[in-house]
Design an enzyme around this catalytic site. Structure first.
Site: not given
Ligand SMILES: NC(=O)C1=CN([C@@H]2O[C@H](COP(=O)(O)OP(=O)(O)OC[C@H]3O[C@@H](n4cnc5c(N)ncnc54)[C@H](O)[C@@H]3O)[C@@H](O)[C@H]2O)C=CC1
Ligand SMILES: O=C([O-])CC(=O)C(=O)O
Length: 327
Positions: A160, A188
């Site tokens: 952000d 967030h």
């Molecule tokens: N805080 C922030 O600014 C942001 C947060 N996110 C969040 O990050 C997270 C991951 O996003 P992506 O990589 O795009 O998702 P993705 O679906 O591509 O990958 C998630 C991975 O986590 C694994 N996973 C699920 N449960 C698990 C567990 N208990 N232990 C270990 N691994 C586990 C899945 O098997 C998968 O490989 C999501 O919750 C998303 O919303 C995404 C973008 C920004």
């Molecule tokens: O919006 C979502 O779900 C992923 C995220 O947290 C971001 O891009 O800020």
């Protein structure tokens, strides 16, 4: 002489964010170009094969700093003796969902992982929670790791922060690196409050340079707040490379310091600014010597207070929503 390697756990290793993040860590972008790292990668049993593929690609980069890789589906193996942990693994949202919709689906993950960190990680481990809803997941992690300092478990507001920097830079035709003292407060989520009141560009107040309070309140704040949804709408998937970049920025600054500069971090409140103790809230912070301090004593205007109240209310509701899980 080569330094001893640091151990870095990363969860969700087969996922989209990690497909960028792991390569950045192995390249020395977090700990520095003279610091070997051992990656300890956690993902679910069904994702182990995919993690192996990612590790083959890490090998094919021949990173000189990559001193070893552990692949596991057991949090206690992944977190053993780690210096840092990126908690990325969780379900992402899809079109039409809010991050809070992930609350119960992901809460259990962070309870288990908090307990595992508590059991086996280094006592001064630095933890960054990325998986959404990041603030409340960090809150659950901290509550599940009572023997670790709550201050060492942080949530990612840096995306952000970086989004706001870019939007302001474009508005006034400045370089984002010249914008200082920006703060993103709260959750967030679309309720986060990007606060430009103290920000400067080469010594000039940013509000004066923007000179458009209506744009700031009516366009900048919602654009940053809803940027994640805009990316999902456009890409069909949630942000990944920019999220990995923000995670690198957050951890690198925490480790190496910000030279007096402000960054935004999700931090367990010590009661500052009327935020109840323990709530993981975005605050402006300054990092030095491997630690951080919340910027204290800022004046909170009536408008700022109204924005803080909205985002705090959402976090209190999320906390209440997971009270059965946290206990
Ligand atoms: N805080 C922030 O600014 C942001 C947060 N996110 C969040 O990050 C997270 C991951 O996003 P992506 O990589 O795009 O998702 P993705 O679906 O591509 O990958 C998630 C991975 O986590 C694994 N996973 C699920 N449960 C698990 C567990 N208990 N232990 C270990 N691994 C586990 C899945 O098997 C998968 O490989 C999501 O919750 C998303 O919303 C995404 C973008 C920004
Ligand atoms: O919006 C979502 O779900 C992923 C995220 O947290 C971001 O891009 O800020």
């Amino acid at each position: 002489m080569t330094k001893p390697a640091v151990r870095v756990a990363v969860t969700g290793a087969a996922g989209q964010i990690c497909y960028s993040l792991l390569f950045r860590i192995a390249n020395g972008d977090v700990y520095g170009k003279d610091q070997p790292v051992i990656l300890q990668l956690l993902d679910l049993p069904q994702a182990q094969n995919a993690v192996k593929g990612v590790v083959m690609e890490l090998e094919d980069c021949a990173f000189p700093l990559l001193a070893g890789v552990v692949i596991t589906d057991d949090p206690k193996v992944a977190f053993k003796d780690v210096d840092a942990a990126f908690l990325v693994g969780a379900r992402p949202r899809s079109k039409g969902m809010e991050r809070a919709d992930l609350l119960l689906a992901n809460a259990e993950i962070f309870k288990v992982q908090g307990a595992a960190l508590n059991a086996v990680a280094k006592r001064d481990v630095k933890v960054l929670v990325v998986g959404n809803p990041a603030n409340t997941n960090a809150y659950i992690t901290a509550k599940s790791a009572p023997d670790l300092p709550a201050g060492n478990i942080t949530a990612m507001l840096r995306l952000d922060h970086n989004r706001a920097l870019s939007q302001f830079a474009a508005k006034i035709g400045a370089n984002s690196a010249d914008i200082e003292k920006l703060a993103v407060w709260g959750n967030h989520s679309p309720t986060m409050f990007a606060d430009y009141r103290f920000a400067t560009v080469k010594g000039e107040p940013l509000p004066k340079l923007v000179n458009d309070e209506e744009w700031y309140r009516g366009t900048l704040i919602p654009t940053v707040g809803k940027r994640g949804a805009a990316i999902i709408e456009a890409r069909g998937l949630s942000s990944a490379a920019s999220a990995a970049n923000a995670a690198v920025d957050h951890m690198r600054d925490w480790i190496h310091g910000t030279n007096g500069g402000w960054v935004s971090m999700g931090i367990a409140s010590d009661g500052s600014y009327g935020i109840p103790e323990g709530i993981v809230f975005g605050f402006p912070a300054v990092c030095s010597n491997g630690s951080y301090e919340v910027v204290k004593g800022l004046e909170i205007s009536e408008y700022a207070q109204s924005m803080l109240n909205i985002t705090l209310k959402e976090l209190l509701d999320e906390r209440d929503g997971v009270s059965a899980i946290v206990g």
